[in-house]
Scaffold this active site. Structure first.
Site, PDB file in Angstrom:
ATOM      1  N   ASP A   1     -10.761  -5.240  -3.336  1.00  0.00           N
ATOM      2  CA  ASP A   1     -10.179  -4.109  -2.611  1.00  0.00           C
ATOM      3  C   ASP A   1     -11.061  -2.871  -2.749  1.00  0.00           C
ATOM      4  OD1 ASP A   1      -8.567  -2.079  -1.532  1.00  0.00           O
ATOM      5  OD2 ASP A   1      -6.731  -3.031  -2.229  1.00  0.00           O
TER       6      ASP A   1
ATOM      7  N   SER B   1       0.828  -1.205   0.000  1.00  0.00           N
ATOM      8  CA  SER B   1       0.000   0.000   0.000  1.00  0.00           C
ATOM      9  C   SER B   1       0.864   1.257   0.000  1.00  0.00           C
ATOM     10  CB  SER B   1      -0.968  -0.039   1.180  1.00  0.00           C
ATOM     11  OG  SER B   1      -1.959   0.954   1.061  1.00  0.00           O
TER      12      SER B   1
ATOM     13  N   HIS C   1      -8.253  -5.279   0.679  1.00  0.00           N
ATOM     14  CA  HIS C   1      -7.001  -4.530   0.843  1.00  0.00           C
ATOM     15  C   HIS C   1      -6.099  -5.112   1.926  1.00  0.00           C
ATOM     16  CE1 HIS C   1      -4.561  -0.979   0.082  1.00  0.00           C
ATOM     17  NE2 HIS C   1      -4.473  -0.756   1.386  1.00  0.00           N
TER      18      HIS C   1
END
Length: 416
Positions: A357, A290, A388
């Site tokens: 996600d 991320s 996610h």
């Protein structure tokens, strides 16, 4: 652009930008970085003669004591009980792999603390953001003063983990808790020390091709929360794994800032290259999850990290602002231009992204993969039933995750 015609989030960004004196870094750091409070670990300070120091920073800046929720992990040759890795201990590995908490970048604003406040006492979001920035600066100064003294007297560190963490079996003698010096992007902030946790394989298991993973974690987490997956990666992939906290996170000094994360990963890379990877850049693998995809993409296309072994991007985004809106109207506020940098990648790249996600849409991962130079593209993993933060959840999914990472590492051997 008229603010009254904009979505509320966009209008808020413009207001924050103007109030900060049009400083993009202020907007970015405020909206992007959410260090866990309190951290899920602690670095206990130890003198040269083995005496644990009292009165650390946490005790002087907070009324809450977290000592009762910490468990000590001895570095090197300590007398603490050794937690041996056990083959087939899938239950503890499965639970531990889901211990870390992470949120997507640039999707949250601090919520107002309204309990017990009158309307006059309630602070506006802008006031809260200003207070947050000031608190971070104060914390950075206190920590720098303490770290400077620690360096001068030769203090070393011992990892103490939050007792709520569920841990897989591991070898305590493989853990090294260190602090890596880094120069802040803004010279006014001075230098700082980054909390860095190294899990090294025993010497008898190391070969000339042993890989070292430098893991740049996600947003609202730290190296304490990442410790379980760090152990799993090291033992399952038979490699060294290094996890570090960004400036302003956990036990690291400095303040959270996009450009500071670039300095952070550069410093950790140089430290690892010399002290862990035996000066072999081809044995170093960058892993960015991320927000961590930002510093990784930066380093992977920089001249200072040529001949990297490879890079894994886990739930990456094309750029920070594109997570909020595909419009380029706010390009002046954008951070982490990963989509531009990935085109200049100089090492094999694998992309992992959950199809479900909802924080960073899978289209970001797909676009990142498509823009990797073709000769460096490796098989991506589009995880069909994951979002996610849950890609490694479940025994079967964790096993598949590890197998795909093994395949990626094997492809690097074929390349070299």
């Amino acid at each position: 652009m008229c603010c009254c015609c904009c979505p509320p989030a966009i209008s808020a960004l413009f207001c924050l930008w103007f109030r900060s004196g049009c400083r993009k870094s202020t907007v970015a750091s405020t909206l992007t970085f959410f260090p866990p409070e309190p951290a899920l670990y602690k670095y206990e300070r130890v003198t040269k003669d083995g005496r644990a120091l009292e009165g650390d920073e946490q005790a002087t800046t907070s009324n809450d004591s977290d000592g009762s929720n910490k468990r000590e992990v001895q570095n090197g040759d300590g007398d603490d009980k050794k937690s041996e890795p056990t083959e087939g201990d899938s239950t503890s590995i499965e639970v531990a792999a889901t211990s870390s908490v992470e949120e997507s970048p640039m999707t949250h604003l601090p919520e107002a603390e309204t309990k017990g406040q009158t309307q006059e006492q309630m602070k506006s979001p802008m006031e809260q953001l200003t207070d947050q920035a000031e608190e971070r600066r104060k914390r950075s100064k206190v920590r720098k003063a303490r770290d400077d003294v620690d360096v001068a007297v030769g203090v070393t560190y011992r990892l103490s983990l939050d007792e709520r963490l569920v841990l897989p079996p591991y070898d305590q003698n493989s853990i090294q808790a260190v602090k890596v010096p880094v120069q802040a992007a803004n010279k006014k902030d001075g230098d700082a020390l980054l909390a860095t946790l190294i899990y090294k394989l025993p010497e008898e298991q190391v070969t000339e091709n042993t890989k070292t993973i430098i893991y740049s974690h996600g947003n609202a987490t730290d190296i304490g929360a990442m410790f379980p997956i760090q152990v799993i990666l090291a033992l399952s992939l038979q490699c060294h794994v290094v996890v570090y906290d960004y400036s302003g996170y956990g036990e690291s000094g400095g303040v959270p800032d996009e450009h500071n994360t670039y300095q952070d990963i550069e410093a950790v890379y140089q430290y690892v290259l010399k002290n862990v990877a035996s000066n072999k850049p081809g044995n170093i693998i960058l892993y960015g999850q991320s927000v961590g995809s930002g510093p990784c993409c930066y380093l992977a296309c920089s001249a200072s990290a040529e001949k990297l072994g490879g890079m894994i991007l886990h739930s990456p985004f094309t750029s920070g602002m594109r997570v909020l809106t595909p419009s380029r109207a706010l390009a002046c506020l954008d951070i982490y231009p990963n989509i531009d940098r990935i085109k200049n990648a100089k090492c094999p790249v694998m992309v992992i992204h959950g199809v479900l996600d909802q924080e960073v849409d899978i289209s970001h991962g797909q676009e990142m993969h498509e823009n990797v130079p073709r000769n460096f593209q490796r098989d991506p993993w589009w995880v069909p039933d994951r979002g996610h933060n849950d890609i490694t959840e479940g025994r079967g999914k964790l096993a598949e995750y590890l197998q795909r990472l093994r395949s990626f590492l094997a492809s690097l051997e074929n390349t070299n």
